[in-house]
Motif scaffolding. Structure first.
Motif, short mmCIF file in Angstrom:
data_model
loop_
_atom_site.label_atom_id
_atom_site.label_comp_id
_atom_site.label_asym_id
_atom_site.label_seq_id
_atom_site.Cartn_x
_atom_site.Cartn_y
_atom_site.Cartn_z
N ASP A 199 76.76 63.49 131.01
CA ASP A 199 78.17 63.77 130.69
C ASP A 199 78.32 65.16 130.09
OD1 ASP A 199 79.98 61.05 130.82
OD2 ASP A 199 77.86 60.65 130.48
N ASP A 200 77.31 65.59 129.35
CA ASP A 200 77.32 66.94 128.78
C ASP A 200 77.37 67.98 129.90
OD1 ASP A 200 76.90 69.28 127.36
OD2 ASP A 200 75.30 68.48 126.13
N ILE A 244 96.87 57.72 123.06
CA ILE A 244 96.10 57.18 124.19
C ILE A 244 96.06 55.68 123.98
CG2 ILE A 244 93.89 57.17 125.39
CD1 ILE A 244 93.41 60.00 124.38
N THR A 245 96.86 54.95 124.72
CA THR A 245 97.08 53.53 124.46
C THR A 245 96.49 52.67 125.58
OG1 THR A 245 99.24 53.54 125.53
CG2 THR A 245 99.18 54.07 123.18
N ARG A 246 96.53 51.37 125.33
CA ARG A 246 96.07 50.37 126.31
C ARG A 246 94.69 50.73 126.86
NH1 ARG A 246 100.28 46.81 127.28
NH2 ARG A 246 102.41 47.60 127.11
N SER A 262 87.54 58.00 127.56
CA SER A 262 86.85 59.27 127.74
C SER A 262 87.53 60.13 128.79
CB SER A 262 85.39 59.00 128.14
OG SER A 262 84.73 60.20 128.46
N GLU A 263 87.89 59.54 129.92
CA GLU A 263 88.54 60.32 130.97
C GLU A 263 89.95 60.74 130.56
OE1 GLU A 263 87.34 61.60 134.06
OE2 GLU A 263 85.60 61.15 132.81
N GLU A 293 81.15 55.58 125.30
CA GLU A 293 81.79 56.54 126.21
C GLU A 293 82.40 57.71 125.45
OE1 GLU A 293 85.92 55.70 127.57
OE2 GLU A 293 85.39 53.61 127.18
N LEU A 294 82.80 57.50 124.19
CA LEU A 294 83.41 58.57 123.40
C LEU A 294 82.37 59.53 122.84
CD1 LEU A 294 85.94 56.44 121.31
CD2 LEU A 294 86.40 57.74 123.40
N VAL A 295 81.13 59.08 122.76
CA VAL A 295 80.08 59.86 122.10
C VAL A 295 79.45 60.88 123.04
CG1 VAL A 295 77.87 59.66 120.88
CG2 VAL A 295 79.63 57.92 120.56
N ARG A 296 79.53 60.64 124.34
CA ARG A 296 78.86 61.50 125.31
C ARG A 296 79.67 62.76 125.58
NH1 ARG A 296 78.43 56.31 127.86
NH2 ARG A 296 76.32 55.46 127.68
#
Length: 711
Positions: free
Chosen positions: A100-101, A530-532, A632-633, A660-663
Motif C-alpha cells: 500500500d505504501d 466518512i460515514t457508513r 482507506s479508499e 486498512e487505515l494503518v497501511r
C-alpha cells in the motif's frame, strides 16, 4: 506523442544487465521477460517512453545496483526503484504488508501529467494488487499478467500431499489469490501465454472475464538464440561440461531450470538411471543455476540438489551426468547449440508449465524437446511439431518418451528444422511486440468509465491543508474530561483562523446518527464525514453524499444480489437491523466472533459473481461493501479530489479491522487500548503507538507528529 507505458515488476532482483536468473525463486523467467519486453517496446517508433517500477534495495548481501533510484535500460526505457518496507532484500511472500505504501507513492507521482502513462502493466500478483489500486484511483487502464497463479499453485501443492496451513504459512497463498482476484476485477486486459492458461487456470477466478483475455506468446531473441554459433563457444562449453562425462560426444538429454520441486528434475534423473537404453545412448546434462556455497541456497534448492546427488549415487551415474556449479547467462544459447550439435534433446519435466520459454529458446537453436504434457508445451508443440509431450508424473511414461524421442535420427532432423522455422514465424520478439501494441491500441479507445475520478469542484476546498480523522465509534467514546477539553481547544484555535476545518470524522453510523453523537462532544464542525464504513462522504454541513464517490463505488454493485449470495450462511451470519443498513453496505452480526467466516463469505461472493468485499470490524460486525469501497479508499479519494497529500492526513486506529487505515503514507496513531491484531503493524514506518488511551492517546499522537502546530 507516442505511447507511455509503465510496467510493475516488484519482487526479485531487477536491473538492466547481467540478470541474476536462478539466484532464488523470485529471480526467474518473469524477470528476463519484463526486461526484454521493455527494451523491445522502447525500440518501436510508436512508443515514447517505457518505465519499469521495482523495489529499491539497500542490502550488503546484494549488488549496489539495486540501490539506485533510477537506471537506464536503453534509449526510451528506464527502471524506477521505490523504497517500500525494510531496506533489506525480502522474498515476495514478505512484501505484502508494504504494498500500500508503494501504491500511494505511485499515485502521487502519476497524477502529475508529465509522469502519467497511457497504461499500467502489472506482472504477478503483488504488482497486480498495486496496479489495481493505482488504476482505481487514477482511472489509468490496467493490463495484468499473472505469470503463475496462486490457485494453480495451491491445487498442485495440495495434490502433492501438502498441508494447507503449512502452504499458507510458506507462501501467503490466500493473500496472493485475493490480490489476483482484485487485479482481475480491475484489469482492462489480461495477457496470457497460452489458451490453456486462460481456459483452465484464470477461469477458476470469480472476477476473471474471458472476453478480456488475450493470448500473446512471449518472444525469443533471435540475435541470441539461433542454430549457428562460433567455434570458440564450443571449446568453452567442452571445458564446462566434458570434465563430468566419460563420453562427451553422446547425445545429451539437457535440462535447464531452477532447482525447485515444481521443475521435477529428480524424476528425470531417476528415469535416466532406471533405463539401460538411455544410459547407453545419452548423457544427462543438468544446468540448475549457480551454487557457490550450498549452505547459502534456499532450503528447497538444497533438498532438490541432495535428491539429485543421491540418485546419481544410487544408480552409479558418475561419468554420465554433468551438473556444473557455475555458468554465465550469456552461455545459455551456446549450451543449446552444444546439445543440438550432438543430436541431443531438451527435456522439461516440470509438474506445471504456464508457458515454457526455454522450450522455444531450445527450438530456435535447433534442439528438439521432450516436455511435460501441461500448459504451454501443448501450444508450442501444436505450432512447432518439434518433439513429444509426456506425463511426467509417471516415471515409466517419462522414460518411454525419452527412449522413443532419441530412437530415430531422421525424425530428430525433421523436429530440429520444424522448431527453427516455427519459432521464427510464430514466436519472434517482433511478432510479440506487434501483437502487444495492437492490443494496447484497441484498449486505449476513448470511452467513458465510471472509475474516473470526478473533477474537483470549482469551489474552494472544504478541507484544511492537513486533516485529522477521528473514529467517532471508538477513539472518542468517553465522558467529558481534560483530554477532550484540550483537543477541543486545539481544534478551536485552528478554527478561529478562518481556514477550513482540520477535523474529519470516520464512522460506521449513518450521517444523522453520527451528527447526534458528535454534538455531545462540543468539538468544532468537521470539514468532512466518512460515514457508513467508508461508503459515503459528506462535507461540512451538507446532507448529501459526494456524488463522485458514489459513482466510483457503484461500479458492478448489486446490493440485493449480495444479500441473496449470502442467504445460505444464516448459521453464521444474522442481518443487522434496517437502521444499520445502507445503499452500499450490507451489515451482519456474526453468531460466533472471529475471522474464520471471511474465506467462506469471499467464496460465496465469487461464486455468485459479485463485485463485493467483506470487512470485519470489532470481531463481531461484518459489512459487505462494493469492491472499490473502504474507509482507506475514501481517504485516498479525498486526497486526490482536493489535492491534499496523504502525508498531511492523520488517522487514529484502535480496533480489529483498522488495519486498512494503518497501511500506506498517512500518519497513524494506534491507541494504547488497541486490539492485538494491530501489533503486527509495528514495523510500518508511519505508525506511532501511543502509551495512553482514547483522546489522551490522540493528543499524544498529535504531539508526536507535531500535526496541528505545523500549519
Amino acid at each position: 506523442m507516442g505511447f507511455r507505458l509503465l510496467h510493475l515488476h516488484l519482487h526479485g532482483l531487477f536491473r538492466s544487465r547481467d540478470l541474476e536468473l536462478g539466484r532464488d525463486a523470485d529471480t526467474g523467467g518473469q524477470t528476463l521477460y519484463v526486461l526484454e519486453l521493455a527494451r523491445g517496446l522502447a525500440a518501436r517508433p510508436e512508443v515514447d517512453r517505457v518505465e519499469v517500477v521495482t523495489r529499491l534495495i539497500q542490502d550488503r548481501r546484494v549488488s549496489l545496483d539495486y540501490a539506485r533510484s533510477e537506471e537506464s535500460i536503453g534509449p526510451g526505457a528506464s527502471i524506477l526503484r521505490f523504497p517500500f518496507g525494510p531496506r533489506r532484500y525480502l522474498r515476495k511472500e514478505q512484501l505484502w504488508p508494504y504494498l500500500d505504501d508503494l501504491a500511494d507513492q505511485l499515485v502521487a507521482r502519476l497524477q502529475q501529467p508529465e509522469h502519467r502513462p497511457d497504461w499500467i502493466h502489472a506482472h504477478y500478483a503483488d504488482a497486480g494488487y498495486v496496479g489495481a489500486l493505482v488504476s482505481r484511483r487514477l482511472g489509468i487502464p490496467l493490463v495484468f499478467t499473472g505469470h503463475s497463479l496462486g490457485r494453480e499453485k495451491l491445487r498442485r501443492l495440495l495434490a502433492g500431499g501438502g498441508d494447507h496451513d503449512q502452504i499458507e504459512q510458506a507462501f501467503s497463498i490466500s493473500r496472493r489469490i485475493d490480490a489476483e482476484e482484485l487485479a482481475l476485477a480491475h484489469a482492462d486486459l489480461v495477457i496470457t501465454s497460452t489458451r490453456q492458461e486462460a481456459d483452465e487456470q484464470y477461469s477458476r477466478y470469480g472476477r476473471f472475464q474471458a472476453d478480456r483475455a488475450q493470448v500473446v506468446p512471449p518472444g525469443v531473441d533471435a540475435s541470441r538464440f539461433h542454430p549457428q554459433g562460433a567455434a570458440t563457444e564450443t571449446q568453452e562449453l567442452d571445458g564446462l561440461l566434458s570434465p563430468f562425462l566419460r563420453n562427451p560426444e553422446l547425445p545429451p538429454l539437457l535440462a535447464i531450470s531452477r532447482a525447485v520441486r515444481r521443475k521435477n528434475i529428480p524424476a528425470l534423473v531417476e528415469a535416466f538411471g532406471r533405463s539401460a537404453v538411455l544410459r547407453e545412448r545419452h548423457n544427462l546434462v543438468l544446468v540448475l543455476g549457480c551454487r557457490e556455497d550450498p549452505r547459502q541456497l534456499e532450503k528447497q534448492q538444497r533438498e532438490v540438489f541432495q535428491q539429485v546427488f543421491d540418485l546419481v549415487d544410487r544408480y552409479d551415474l558418475y561419468g554420465q551426468v554433468a551438473y556444473p556449479k557455475q555458468h554465465r547467462r550469456d552461455q545459455i544459447p551456446a549450451v543449446y547449440r552444444w546439445a543440438a550439435k550432438r543430436h541431443g534433446l531438451f527435456v522439461n519435466p516440470a509438474l506445471t508449465e504456464p508457458f515454457g520459454l526455454t522450450l522455444l529458446e531450445a527450438a530456435a537453436c535447433g534442439l528438439p524437446m521432450v516436455a511435460t504434457d501441461d500448459g504451454g508445451p501443448r501450444d508450442i508443440l501444436a505450432r512447432c511439431d518439434n518433439g513429444l509431450l509426456v506425463d511426467v508424473t509417471d516415471l515409466e511414461a517419462l522414460q518411454d518418451g525419452l527412449e522413443r524421442a532419441g530412437s530415430d535420427r531422421s525424425r530428430w532432423h525433421r523436429w530440429s528444422d520444424n522448431g527453427i522455422e516455427a519459432v521464427s514465424r510464430h514466436f519472434s520478439w517482433d511478432a510479440h511486440i506487434c501483437s502487444y501494441l495492437a492490443l494496447m491500441q484497441q484498449n486505449l479507445e476513448v470511452r467513458e468509465t465510471a472509475r474516473s475520478l470526478a473533477a474537483p469542484a470549482a469551489a474552494s476546498s472544504p478541507l484544511a491543508d492537513r486533516l485529522l480523522l477521528l473514529d467517532l465509534d471508538q477513539g472518542l467514546e468517553q465522558p467529558e474530561n481534560d483530554s477532550l477539553v484540550a483537543l477541543r481547544v486545539q481544534l478551536q484555535r485552528d478554527a478561529r483562523t478562518g481556514q477550513p476545518s482540520a477535523l474529519g470524522i470516520i464512522t460506521g453510523r449513518s450521517l444523522a446518527a453520527a451528527r447526534q453523537r458528535f454534538a455531545e462532544l462540543h468539538l468544532p464542525d468537521p470539514g468532512v464525514w466518512i460515514t457508513r464504513a467508508g461508503t459515503e462522504i459528506v462535507y461540512g454541513q451538507s446532507q448529501e453524499p459526494d456524488p463522485g464517490w458514489s459513482r466510483t463505488i457503484a461500479i458492478d454493485w448489486n446490493r440485493s444480489q449480495v444479500e441473496h449470495a449470502l442467504e445460505d450462511l444464516g448459521a453464521h451470519l444474522k442481518l443487522q437491523d434496517p437502521v444499520h443498513q445502507a445503499p452500499f453496505k450490507v451489515s451482519y452480526l456474526l453468531r460466533q466472533s472471529g475471522e474464520a467466516i471471511l474465506p467462506l463469505v469471499r467464496q460465496r461472493l465469487r461464486q455468485r459473481d459479485q463485485a463485493a468485499r467483506p470487512s470485519l470490524r470489532c470481531h463481531w460486525f461484518l459489512d459487505v461493501m462494493p469492491l472499490r469501497a473502504s474507509r482507506s479508499e475514501a481517504i485516498r479519494y479525498l486526497s486526490l479530489r482536493w489535492g491534499l497529500p496523504l502525508d498531511r492526513i492523520l488517522v487514529v486506529a484502535s480496533e480489529q479491522g483498522d488495519g486498512e487505515l494503518v497501511r500506506g503514507l498517512p500518519a497513524t496513531v494506534v491507541l494504547a487500548e488497541h486490539d492485538p491484531s494491530l501489533d503486527s503493524f509495528r514495523h510500518q514506518s508511519r505508525v506511532y503507538y501511543a502509551s495512553r488511551q482514547s483522546v489522551s492517546g490522540v493528543l499524544e499522537g498529535l504531539q508526536h507528529y507535531r500535526f496541528l502546530t505545523r500549519r
